[in-house]
Design a protein around this motif. Structure first.
Motif: not given
Length: 734
Positions: A677-699
């Motif tokens: 579920i984590f891989v299919m619905h989170c890591l494979l979603s470009k929008q979620v990856r962008d959100e992760y990247a933005h969250f990590l950049s903020c940290i």
């Protein structure tokens, strides 16, 4: 001419001898006198055997001895007239009279008096009535019992019993006390079984008829026995008995009824078989206590004892009884109440128990069946042939007065794959129990379970946080995924922490109910995902589902199923080995039934969805971007359903006997589901990856640098919210 000369010469010689002899035939010459010859003194005598010889003047005659008769019926005869033969006096009706048996002997006969008659002379005398009552009084014998009065009759005697006592229709039996109150509904717990009250009423009426010395053709032993077994079938045929009290009450009534009916049966051995029961009853009716072995058998059980054990040491009631009753399906209702079975640990592990034979009851006329002088042997056939295994052992047990299985006083004498021989020092209802020792999970399996479920829980936490706080993917599918992950997270967490915590029982039942609820919730939310995909493909507008409907379906349906299941069979939640649904009483289908129904529905929705997608891809102006997204959503949903369904295919065998590989596969698939579920619905979603990247950049970016970048790019980014909002809006619609 020659023969005439010889005859003439012979006549001349005879005349000459008579002239020369002075004595006639039968006389001897003694001097000048003729003296009679005693032919009876000759050796051997002239008459032959079994005769008497009588001398006469000049001759003799013979007579047969007493008990013999001449072959030609002559009274007086000579040795040349024939022999004497035995005379059968028993042909004469007056030889012994009507009250005796005549036994012919060589030259005589013997009279044997009928029972109840006597004669001082064994030959020739007639038998007269014996006054058994007077003789018993003289010998200080109590032939009719304490509450019976003796009355002499021609050739016998009768015992007349006082009210409350009976001799079971045999008037020569001593009077035995009747306990008709044992067939009263008020003598124990109120019968909750349908039909048990009818049995009690029927047996009580029969008991009272015996107590008042009444005779009724409808209440003879054979008729009563048939009615009893028919009524018992009516109780057992509908299904399992609901409580231990009902089982104990039925067994007690059956044993009391056999004790009442057995002495009234016509034959010494009676066999009766119905759909639910099988009975063998042996009765001995003798004046003195019988001896010898007792062997009763059927295809499921065998009883070996002796009549001395069946009679006991109390006063002999004039009969002895032994019965073996077999219940063909009662073990389903008694496959519980193992709490009092202790002392069967192996390597520090307590086994789980289940009944491995038919339930049998042994009934004897011994007034103290709990204190037998010699133990009895009961051979019970196993319901299923078993292979030799260190995980299985057989235990001889009986159903005690508290409505539970116990091993006190019962021991296993011998056991193989098909039969077990039990030796018991008391009588009751018995069965062979199979003790199952659980497989000790290896260190590798325990480690894999902890690591796998921990990884799954971490992935599910990330999924829950993503679906909750990632605004770019907000929508109906995200809500469904969020609550699917919440249910799966709670199920895995409870499984990891409490699946083996079987004590206390209440806590184990709560864990089982929570697992039931959350695993059903996972499948229910998965069904909602299939419905949503179907609506996205089929409906052009208004494809979303209101959150209220989602919550009512996703959580309400599992809650209703769990509540109904708990009300019907609360004891089915939690077993001796795991805090999960019991596999013995059908409660497990309150989980697998809805799961199978949901999988079938989802397969239908996915087939329709794929078919509609194929049609849209071949249309003239397809919206390829949207169709590709729905296609990806469908593929992930199908993969998710396949792994979840496959996991519970192995889960169906996890909580019963099976290879260790089943536990490994279940654990691996359960761990893979959270990661999938984590891989299919989170890591494979470009929008979620962008959100992760933005969250990590903020940290990771320093505070000052972030502020300068934000101010420098503010003009150019002033248009991005609009474009992003448009993108978000479009995704939300999908």
């Amino acid at each position: 001419m020659g023969s005439g000369k010889e005859l003439l010469i012979l006549c001349l010689l005879c005349m000459l001898q008579e002239c020369l002899s002075a004595c006639r035939l039968g006389f001897n010459t003694q001097g000048s006198e003729c003296v009679d010859t005693n032919e009876c003194e000759d050796d051997p005598g002239p008459c032959g055997k079994r005769t008497q010889c009588f001398n006469t003047v000049g001759s003799y005659y013979c007579q047969c001895q007493s008990g013999f008769i001449h072959v030609r019926g002559l009274v007086n005869f000579t040795g040349t007239d024939g022999q004497c033969q035995d005379h059968n006096e028993c042909f004469s009706e007056d030889a012994c009279g009507h009250n005796a048996y005549c036994n012919n002997l060589i030259g005589s006969y013997k009279c044997t008096c009928h029972s109840g008659y006597t004669n001082t002379s064994s030959v020739g005398g007639h038998c007269i009535d014996m006054n058994e009552c007077k003789e018993a009084e003289m010998n200080r014998e109590d032939i009719c019992g304490v509450k019976g009065s003796c009355k002499n009759v021609n050739g016998s005697y009768w015992c007349k019993c006082q009210e409350g006592f009976t001799n079971y229709g045999n008037k020569r039996n001593p009077c035995s006390e009747l306990s008709c109150d044992s067939f009263s509904a008020g003598s124990g717990p109120a019968p909750s079984l349908g039909g048990l009250a009818d049995i009690l009423s029927m047996m009580r009426n029969s008991c009272l008829a015996l107590s008042h010395q009444l005779t009724d053709a409808e209440t003879t032993g054979d008729v009563l026995l048939e009615k009893l077994f028919t009524a018992t079938d009516a109780i057992l045929s509908p299904g399992d008995l609901t409580s231990s009290e009902d089982v104990s009450r039925l067994l007690g009534v059956m044993e009391d009824s056999i004790m009442l009916i057995g002495p009234q049966l016509k034959d010494n051995f009676t066999r009766i078989e119905t759909i639910e029961t099988d009975g063998e009853i042996a009765v001995q009716r003798e004046k003195t206590p019988p001896t010898g072995p007792v062997h009763l058998t059927n295809k499921n059980a065998t009883l070996d004892t002796d009549w001395a054990t069946a009679v006991g040491t109390g006063s002999y009631p004039g009969f002895a009884l032994a019965a073996l009753l077999t219940y063909k399906n009662l073990e389903k209702s008694m496959n519980r109440s193992f709490e009092e079975l202790t002392g069967h640990e192996k390597d520090g592990v307590d086994p789980s128990f289940k009944i491995s034979s038919r339930v049998v009851s042994v009934v004897v006329s011994n007034p103290s069946p709990q204190n037998l002088s010699y133990p009895v042997n009961i051979t019970l056939k196993h319901l299923e042939d078993a292979e030799e295994s260190s995980r299985v052992s057989y235990v001889c047990a009986y159903w005690n007065e508290r409505g539970a299985w116990s091993t006190a006083g019962c021991y296993q004498q011998y056991s193989n794959a098909t039969h077990t021989v039990c030796t018991c020092e008391h009588l009751s209802s018995f069965a062979v129990l199979m003790a199952l020792y659980p497989i000790k999970h290896t260190f590798g399996l325990l480690l894999l379970t902890k690591i796998g479920l921990t990884i799954s829980l971490l992935c599910l936490i990330l999924c829950i946080l993503t679906f909750k706080f990632c605004h770019s993917i907000k929508g109906t599918r995200t809500t469904i995924h969020l609550h699917l992950c919440i249910c799966l997270f709670m199920a895995d967490l409870i499984f990891l922490a409490g699946i083996s915590q079987t004590k206390p029982v209440g806590g184990c039942r709560f864990v089982a109910a929570m697992l039931h609820f959350f695993f059903l919730g996972v499948f229910t939310w998965m069904l909602l995902e299939g419905v949503q995909l179907y609506r996205m493909v089929v409906l052009v507008f208004n494809a979303t589902i209101r959150p209220l409907y989602l919550f009512l379906t996703g959580y309400g349906t599992p809650l209703v199923i769990v509540i109904i299941s708990a009300i019907i069979r609360l004891k089915g939640y939690g077993t001796d080995e795991h805090c999960w649904l019991s596999l013995n009483d059908g409660l497990i289908w309150s989980f697998f039934g809805p799961v199978c129904f949901i999988i079938i529905l989802n397969v239908f929705f996915f087939i329709v969805t794929v078919w509609k997608l194929a049609q849209k891809f071949t249309s003239l102006n397809p919206d390829l971007s949207k169709l590709h997204k729905i296609k990806a959503f469908t593929v992930t949903a199908i993969a998710q359903m396949c792994i979840l369904g496959l996991m519970w295919v192995f889960g169906a065998f996890l909580f019963q006997e099976g290879p260790v590989a089943v536990a490994y596969i279940f654990t691996i698939l359960n761990s893979l589901l959270g990661a999938l579920i984590f891989v299919m619905h989170c890591l494979l979603s470009k929008q979620v990856r962008d959100e992760y990247a933005h969250f990590l950049s903020c940290i990771c970016t320093p505070q000052k640098k972030r502020y300068s970048d934000f101010s420098s790019t503010n003009p150019s980014s002033s248009q991005s919210p609009g474009s992003q909002s448009g993108q978000h809006t479009g995704e939300s619609q999908i």
